[in-house]
Design an enzyme around this catalytic site. Structure first.
Site, mmCIF file in Angstrom:
data_model
loop_
_atom_site.group_PDB
_atom_site.id
_atom_site.type_symbol
_atom_site.label_atom_id
_atom_site.label_comp_id
_atom_site.label_asym_id
_atom_site.label_seq_id
_atom_site.Cartn_x
_atom_site.Cartn_y
_atom_site.Cartn_z
ATOM 1 N N HIS A 125 8.284 0.508 2.527
ATOM 2 C CA HIS A 125 7.579 0.565 3.787
ATOM 3 C C HIS A 125 8.301 1.803 4.861
ATOM 4 C CE1 HIS A 125 7.195 -3.902 3.247
ATOM 5 N NE2 HIS A 125 5.900 -3.654 3.806
ATOM 6 N N ASP A 167 11.189 1.027 6.412
ATOM 7 C CA ASP A 167 12.544 0.648 5.640
ATOM 8 C C ASP A 167 13.998 1.788 5.702
ATOM 9 O OD1 ASP A 167 10.940 -1.881 5.127
ATOM 10 O OD2 ASP A 167 11.007 -1.752 3.204
ATOM 11 N N GLU A 184 -3.844 -5.367 -0.498
ATOM 12 C CA GLU A 184 -2.787 -6.887 -1.813
ATOM 13 C C GLU A 184 -3.638 -6.936 -0.976
ATOM 14 O OE1 GLU A 184 1.437 -5.588 -1.318
ATOM 15 O OE2 GLU A 184 1.633 -7.339 -1.517
ATOM 16 N N HIS A 198 1.480 -14.712 -3.735
ATOM 17 C CA HIS A 198 -0.345 -14.717 -3.146
ATOM 18 C C HIS A 198 -1.158 -15.264 -4.052
ATOM 19 C CE1 HIS A 198 1.149 -10.507 -0.697
ATOM 20 N NE2 HIS A 198 2.140 -11.681 -0.538
ATOM 21 N N ASP A 257 2.475 -7.227 -7.826
ATOM 22 C CA ASP A 257 3.796 -7.683 -7.469
ATOM 23 C C ASP A 257 4.652 -8.629 -7.777
ATOM 24 O OD1 ASP A 257 4.598 -5.550 -5.360
ATOM 25 O OD2 ASP A 257 4.097 -6.490 -3.480
ATOM 26 N N ASP A 263 5.427 -17.902 1.275
ATOM 27 C CA ASP A 263 5.203 -16.847 0.508
ATOM 28 C C ASP A 263 6.889 -17.158 0.071
ATOM 29 O OD1 ASP A 263 4.385 -14.384 -1.239
ATOM 30 O OD2 ASP A 263 4.993 -13.595 1.249
ATOM 31 N N ASP A 265 8.408 -15.483 -2.512
ATOM 32 C CA ASP A 265 9.343 -14.429 -2.712
ATOM 33 C C ASP A 265 11.075 -14.420 -3.370
ATOM 34 O OD1 ASP A 265 7.165 -12.759 -1.523
ATOM 35 O OD2 ASP A 265 8.292 -13.090 0.009
ATOM 36 N N ASP A 293 8.582 -7.500 -5.596
ATOM 37 C CA ASP A 293 8.641 -7.551 -4.395
ATOM 38 C C ASP A 293 8.864 -9.491 -4.098
ATOM 39 O OD1 ASP A 293 8.133 -7.893 -1.860
ATOM 40 O OD2 ASP A 293 5.780 -7.967 -1.824
HETATM 41 C C1 XLS Z 1 4.362 -9.800 2.188
HETATM 42 C C2 XLS Z 1 3.642 -8.391 1.647
HETATM 43 C C3 XLS Z 1 4.697 -6.965 1.317
HETATM 44 C C4 XLS Z 1 3.714 -6.325 0.583
HETATM 45 C C5 XLS Z 1 4.092 -4.714 2.050
HETATM 46 O O1 XLS Z 1 3.882 -10.658 1.975
HETATM 47 O O2 XLS Z 1 4.202 -9.694 -0.156
HETATM 48 O O3 XLS Z 1 5.849 -7.270 1.135
HETATM 49 O O4 XLS Z 1 3.952 -6.176 -0.635
HETATM 50 O O5 XLS Z 1 3.832 -4.795 2.303
HETATM 51 NI NI NI Z 2 3.815 -7.976 -1.821
HETATM 52 NI NI NI Z 3 4.325 -11.445 -0.024
#
Ligand code: XLS
Ligand code: NI
Ligand code: NI
Length: 441
Positions: A102, A105, A233, A272, A297, A308, A310, A340
């Site tokens: 981003h 970032d 996304e 997601h 991702d 989420d 991750d 991600d």
């Molecule tokens: C958030 C998203 C984010 C996107 C990029 O849940 O996964 O990380 O991949 O903005």
């Molecule tokens: Ni993502």
């Molecule tokens: Ni995410």
């Protein structure tokens, strides 16, 4: 600068299944050929900047746990430079071809737009140097349109046109930056594009705003000659209760409605998909079916946690079924597998970041091998083909060609025997998948 990861002095190498070195790949062998492409070309791995380098391990209950000295460096630009040097040290040692970021970032937001622009431009120059030196490419860039309080009510879908305009300026700049760094894609995750209550929301107006916003992105892409794909996304909720880009099917309908097909595709995140109540493989198949498959991702949710989380991908079965759909669809073009994913908050040793990515890359490599074997095995594809063969000729073909009507089928029913169903063979097919996964090596 001293290395940030001194414990990893050599690039991570393929060691094979017999390797006892935890800092080696057991499955990911970049140059190995699978179905006519190398593993590296198939998988197109990317490390994400935000979870690995920008996040300090803080959560809603507590402060950061991770050792990320640049987050507390006095001068934010000095911190950003240090963070970038460490990020590229990591990319190089891990041996990934790509990374993703981003805007915020890599470059700290300034006190106003002009200052933010200067910061970003300076950091993009530095990123270009690191990329040149290491050969690491940019899988995608994206603008963070969700963290700043100004975006609390959305960016493109904000009730205030001034905020829409500010978001547009930020995306313009980030797309330019991505183009300069020869990014393969540009991603828009609709962070705050959604709503919590209809009591304060005009659904129709917000949809039209988002449609116009995306057209502006596409117009700008062509104006600057950016050759990457624009990707949306999908995510069903979090942070808002009703995210507009719920899942692949919802995004598809949106692209059709606002005449964006052919210009925008999707970046599917595994977790997601889970949150939307879908299998990862379903989202991939739906995207190929609609002609909007872009990138992935690669991460994982948790069976009992509805947010989420991750995590790094660990389920070979889940990923094999996803990779099978990706291979069936023809594989990646500009997309790839972006991790991600983030460390657990207690994983505070510096080399934990290596173990996390090595595990994720091995899971995906193993899934690729199993998916390729499933394709070669043909049991699944032959079964499915046989199951639908009635539509190629005779009655099925006449129906699809519009030669039958409800009335003609009604009259016909009185002249033929009632049809009897055949087995869907699900358990048998699941056993085929299990056997192929077991043997893939
Ligand atoms: C958030 C998203 C984010 C996107 C990029 O849940 O996964 O990380 O991949 O903005
Ligand atoms: Ni993502
Ligand atoms: Ni995410």
């Amino acid at each position: 600068m001293n290395p940030f990861f001194p414990a990893v002095s050599e690039p991570i190498r393929y060691g094979g299944l017999d390797s006892t070195d935890p800092l080696s790949f057991r499955w990911y062998d970049p140059d190995r050929e699978v179905l006519g492409r190398t593993m590296k070309e198939h998988l197109r791995f990317a490390v994400c900047y935000w979870h690995s380098f920008a996040w300090d391990g803080s959560d809603i209950f507590g402060a950061g746990t991770l050792d990320r000295p640049w987050t507390t460096a006095g001068d934010p630009m000095e911190g950003a430079r240090q963070k970038m040097a460490v990020a590229f040290e990591f990319f190089e040692k891990l041996g990934v071809p790509f990374y993703c970021f981003h805007d915020v970032d890599i470059a700290p937001a300034g006190s106003d737009f002009k200052q933010s622009t200067r910061n970003l431009n300076e950091m993009v120059d530095l990123a270009a140097e690191h990329m040149e030196r290491t050969g690491v490419g940019l899988l995608w860039g994206t603008a963070n349109l969700f963290a700043d309080p100004r975006y609390a009510a959305g960016a493109a879908t904000n009730p205030d046109p001034e905020i829409f305009a500010r978001a547009a300026a930020q995306v313009c700049q980030c797309l330019d930056a991505t183009n300069r760094l020869a990014g393969e894609n540009y991603v828009l995750w609709g962070g705050r594009e959604g709503y919590d209550t209809l009591l304060n929301t005009d659904l129709k107006a917000e949809g039209a705003q988002l449609g116009r916003f995306l057209h502006m992105v596409v117009e700008h892409k062509h104006a600057i000659g950016f050759e990457g794909q624009i990707l949306l996304e999908p995510k069903p909720f979090e942070p808002t209760k009703h995210q507009y880009d719920f899942d692949v099917a919802t995004v598809h309908a949106f692209l059709e409605r606002y005449d964006l097909m052919g210009e925008v595709a999707v970046n599917i995140e595994v977790n997601h998909a889970t949150l939307a109540g879908h299998d990862f493989a379903h989202e991939v198949a739906a995207a190929f079916d609609a002609g909007i498959f872009g990138s992935i991702d690669a991460n994982a949710g948790d069976d009992r946690l509805g947010w989420d989380v991750d995590r790094f991908p660990v389920s070979v079965e889940q990923m094999t079924l996803g990779m099978y759909e990706i291979l069936r669809g023809g594989g990646f073009t500009s997309g790839g597998l972006n991790f991600d994913a983030k460390l657990r908050r207690q994983s505070i040793a510096r080399d934990d970041l290596f173990h996390a990515h090595i595990g994720g890359m091995d899971t995906m490599a193993r899934a690729l091998l199993a998916a390729a074997d499933l394709i070669a095995d043909r049991t699944l594809s032959d079964y499915v083909e046989g199951r639908y063969q009635g539509w190629d000729h005779g009655l099925g073909k006449r129906i699809l060609d519009g030669e039958e009507t409800l009335r003609s089928l009604h009259d016909r029913a009185a002249t033929v025997d009632d049809p009897s169903p055949t087995s869907g063979r699900q358990e048998y097919l699941e056993n085929v998948v299990a056997r192929v996964i077991e043997r893939a090596s």
